[in-house]
Scaffold this active site. Structure first.
Site, mmCIF file in Angstrom:
data_model
loop_
_atom_site.group_PDB
_atom_site.id
_atom_site.type_symbol
_atom_site.label_atom_id
_atom_site.label_comp_id
_atom_site.label_asym_id
_atom_site.label_seq_id
_atom_site.Cartn_x
_atom_site.Cartn_y
_atom_site.Cartn_z
ATOM 1 C CB CYS A 1 -0.979 0.095 1.198
ATOM 2 S SG CYS A 1 -2.028 -1.265 1.478
ATOM 3 C CE1 TYR B 1 -7.768 -9.423 -25.076
ATOM 4 C CE2 TYR B 1 -9.379 -7.573 -25.797
ATOM 5 C CZ TYR B 1 -8.173 -8.296 -26.002
ATOM 6 O OH TYR B 1 -7.557 -7.703 -26.997
ATOM 7 C CD GLU C 1 -9.678 -15.818 -20.588
ATOM 8 O OE1 GLU C 1 -10.061 -14.523 -20.695
ATOM 9 O OE2 GLU C 1 -8.625 -16.082 -20.381
ATOM 10 C CB CYS D 1 -6.655 -2.502 -15.018
ATOM 11 S SG CYS D 1 -5.670 -3.709 -15.968
ATOM 12 C CB CYS E 1 -2.229 -7.975 5.957
ATOM 13 S SG CYS E 1 -2.492 -7.151 4.258
HETATM 14 N N1 SAH Z 1 -13.565 -9.550 -17.907
HETATM 15 C C1 SAH Z 1 -12.752 -10.333 -16.950
HETATM 16 C C2 SAH Z 1 -11.373 -10.583 -17.036
HETATM 17 C C3 SAH Z 1 -10.300 -9.407 -17.368
HETATM 18 S S1 SAH Z 1 -8.731 -9.570 -17.048
HETATM 19 C C4 SAH Z 1 -13.086 -9.911 -15.505
HETATM 20 O O1 SAH Z 1 -13.820 -8.876 -15.429
HETATM 21 O O2 SAH Z 1 -13.043 -10.786 -14.627
HETATM 22 C C5 SAH Z 1 -8.285 -9.963 -18.889
HETATM 23 C C6 SAH Z 1 -8.444 -11.352 -19.506
HETATM 24 O O3 SAH Z 1 -8.081 -11.379 -20.985
HETATM 25 C C7 SAH Z 1 -7.758 -12.251 -18.750
HETATM 26 O O4 SAH Z 1 -8.611 -13.518 -18.414
HETATM 27 C C8 SAH Z 1 -6.814 -12.977 -19.841
HETATM 28 O O5 SAH Z 1 -6.504 -14.403 -19.540
HETATM 29 C C9 SAH Z 1 -7.245 -12.504 -21.047
HETATM 30 N N2 SAH Z 1 -6.393 -12.438 -21.919
HETATM 31 C C10 SAH Z 1 -5.325 -11.947 -22.120
HETATM 32 N N3 SAH Z 1 -4.825 -11.617 -23.566
HETATM 33 C C11 SAH Z 1 -5.685 -12.191 -24.557
HETATM 34 C C12 SAH Z 1 -5.780 -12.399 -25.636
HETATM 35 N N4 SAH Z 1 -4.933 -11.899 -26.448
HETATM 36 N N5 SAH Z 1 -6.852 -12.876 -26.296
HETATM 37 C C13 SAH Z 1 -7.886 -13.352 -25.402
HETATM 38 N N6 SAH Z 1 -7.808 -13.167 -24.068
HETATM 39 C C14 SAH Z 1 -6.960 -12.538 -23.593
#
Ligand code: SAH
Length: 455
Positions: free
Chosen positions: A82, A315, A336, A411, A162
């Site tokens: 943190c 993703y 994914e 993010c 923590c």
């Molecule tokens: N939307 C989800 C996960 C977001 S994190 C949630 O809110 O929980 C981003 C995700 O993208 C991860 O699960 C990772 O495995 C996937 N990822 C990373 N690179 C990628 C790619 N080139 N093609 C498809 N998925 C991918």
């Protein structure tokens, strides 16, 4: 002027930069510092000198600034977790929103974008649903179990407290410090690759008050594992499952080649927006469950889902975003990379009786080119790429398909700004941007943004 490393300076901190560094100046030249908060007069040491700026670290605070508070955790000074705990929470939110605005203005050259105030965490402590603690040998033959020291990737300090996980989870760490001492098995030494105990991972479901213990070790031999489960669950009734991951490789990561379930079903269940999700030891899940629900809600607000929508959840991880909105749209397609996450997404769809969602495993950039027709059949998308942002090829496919409505979750405001610039250049209008504070006391910020275009 180039300054020598080691040179001592005094400066007044004017701002916090994108990566959380304090911004000072020496004779008009900017210096980025570790330590120090805006409004503070500090003493610092120069570590590097470049043509346009210097870097260094604060050695003493001469005059405290108005935004500084007493950090509540006793490990604050040494812990890598943190770094902003001594900055007033309201001010953390201010600087996080400013990071987003700065990235849009400076990196994407997008001015006058509506950036909402960052959505705060109701309780900015005890929010993390997953923590990894490391075992490390120390000089006198003993060991520590705790977290990484700030700036030291191979040095661990003994955790006493923590404030990020629940109080029960933090107490489990202290319990293991004692247990491992009497276990008769050695802690792993990364230098000589010898020993048994490597990591303790604790995952929690806040909605259901369930805890998963994941022990990462080099071999199977936990002495009397049944007794371990008995003792541990008697002390901490919220523990629903205990698993062991065997990592015999030199790579020092909290994952294993083989998983053994020592107690319970091998998973816990978390809820987002009324839907249930199974969380295994290796499952990717947003680490702040309560705030993830708000992030998703902000995304749906920007998407404005309709019954007739065919939504692409790009993703998608274990399917959380698409599955939580599935009842409000016609159909969902999740994409994914990780096959295990796709299996989880399918399991979660069944668990919630959702029949209008399907999932594809593979690289987004490849699938969007090779199976273009499937993607052209969708009419809107929520995109949630990793920190690096979208792969150029995936972004190009998106620009060719031209969904009228896109919601981008990021993010990392800098890679978001890069992708946003291209989307705007090729005909999208960037609407509202909503920063969401998923990680209080760190400089990280998540955001949701809407893009629209005429067909
Ligand atoms: N939307 C989800 C996960 C977001 S994190 C949630 O809110 O929980 C981003 C995700 O993208 C991860 O699960 C990772 O495995 C996937 N990822 C990373 N690179 C990628 C790619 N080139 N093609 C498809 N998925 C991918």
């Amino acid at each position: 002027m180039r300054l020598r490393p080691g040179y001592r300076i005094e400066t007044v901190i004017k701002d916090l930069a994108f990566d959380g560094k304090a911004v000072g100046a020496i004779d008009g030249k900017i210096i980025f510092l570790d330590g120090g908060l805006p409004g503070e007069k500090v003493q610092a040491v120069v570590t590097k000198s470049k043509a346009r700026f210097d870097t260094g670290h604060v050695t003493a605070i001469i005059e405290k600034g108005p935004e500084r508070i007493e950090a509540p955790c006793r490990h604050f000074d040494i812990c890598g977790g943190c770094t902003w705990q001594d900055l007033d929470y309201e001010r953390q939110l201010y600087y996080k929103r400013k990071q987003v605005v700065d990235c849009l203005e400076h990196l994407a050259k997008l001015k006058d974008i509506e950036v909402a105030p960052a959505i705060p965490c109701d309780s900015p402590f005890h929010y993390r649903n997953k923590m990894e603690y490391s075992f490390n040998r120390i000089a006198d033959g003993g060991f520590v179990l705790g977290l990484h020291k700030r700036g030291h990737y191979d040095d661990i300090f003994q955790l006493e407290q923590c404030l990020l996980p629940s109080p029960a989870a933090a107490a489990i760490v202290l319990w293991f410090q004692e247990y491992v001492k009497r276990s008769g098995l050695k802690v792993y030494d990364v230098n000589i690759h010898d020993g048994f105990w490597r990591f303790l991972m604790i995952r929690e479901s806040f909605a259901r008050n369930e805890i998963m213990i994941n022990l990462i070790t080099t071999e199977v031999a936990i002495p009397e594992a049944g007794n371990l489960a008995k003792e541990l669950t008697a002390a901490f009734p919220a523990i629903k499952t205990i698993v062991q991951n065997i990592n015999t490789l030199e790579a020092n990561i909290a994952r294993g080649e083989r998983e053994i379930t020592l107690y319970g079903p091998g998973y816990i269940e978390e809820e987002f927006l009324g839907k249930v999700f199974r969380v295994y030891a290796g499952t990717f899940l947003q680490t702040n469950s309560r705030q993830a629900a708000r992030l998703y809600q902000a995304a749906y607000e920007l998407l404005e889902p309709k019954d007739s929508d065919r939504l692409l959840d790009l993703y998608c991880g274990i399917g959380t975003i698409g599955l939580c909105v599935a009842s409000q749209v016609g159909e969902v397609l999740g994409v994914e990379l990780e096959p295990s996450a796709v299996r989880s997404a399918e399991e979660n769809a069944r668990l919630n009786n959702i029949t209008n969602a399907r999932f594809m495993a593979g690289l987004a950039q490849d699938l969007m080119r090779e199976q273009r027709k499937i993607f052209e059949d969708m009419n809107c998308a929520i995109i949630d790429p990793p920190r690096a942002g979208m792969h150029k090829k995936a972004l190009n496919s998106l620009l060719e398909i031209k969904y009228p409505r896109l919601v981008y979750i990021s993010c990392n405001p800098s890679t978001f700004a890069r992708d946003a610039a291209l989307l705007v250049e090729t005909g999208y209008k960037l609407g509202r941007v909503i920063p969401v504070d998923m990680f209080p006391h760190t400089m990280h910020i998540e955001l949701v943004a809407s893009f629209t275009r005429g067909i």
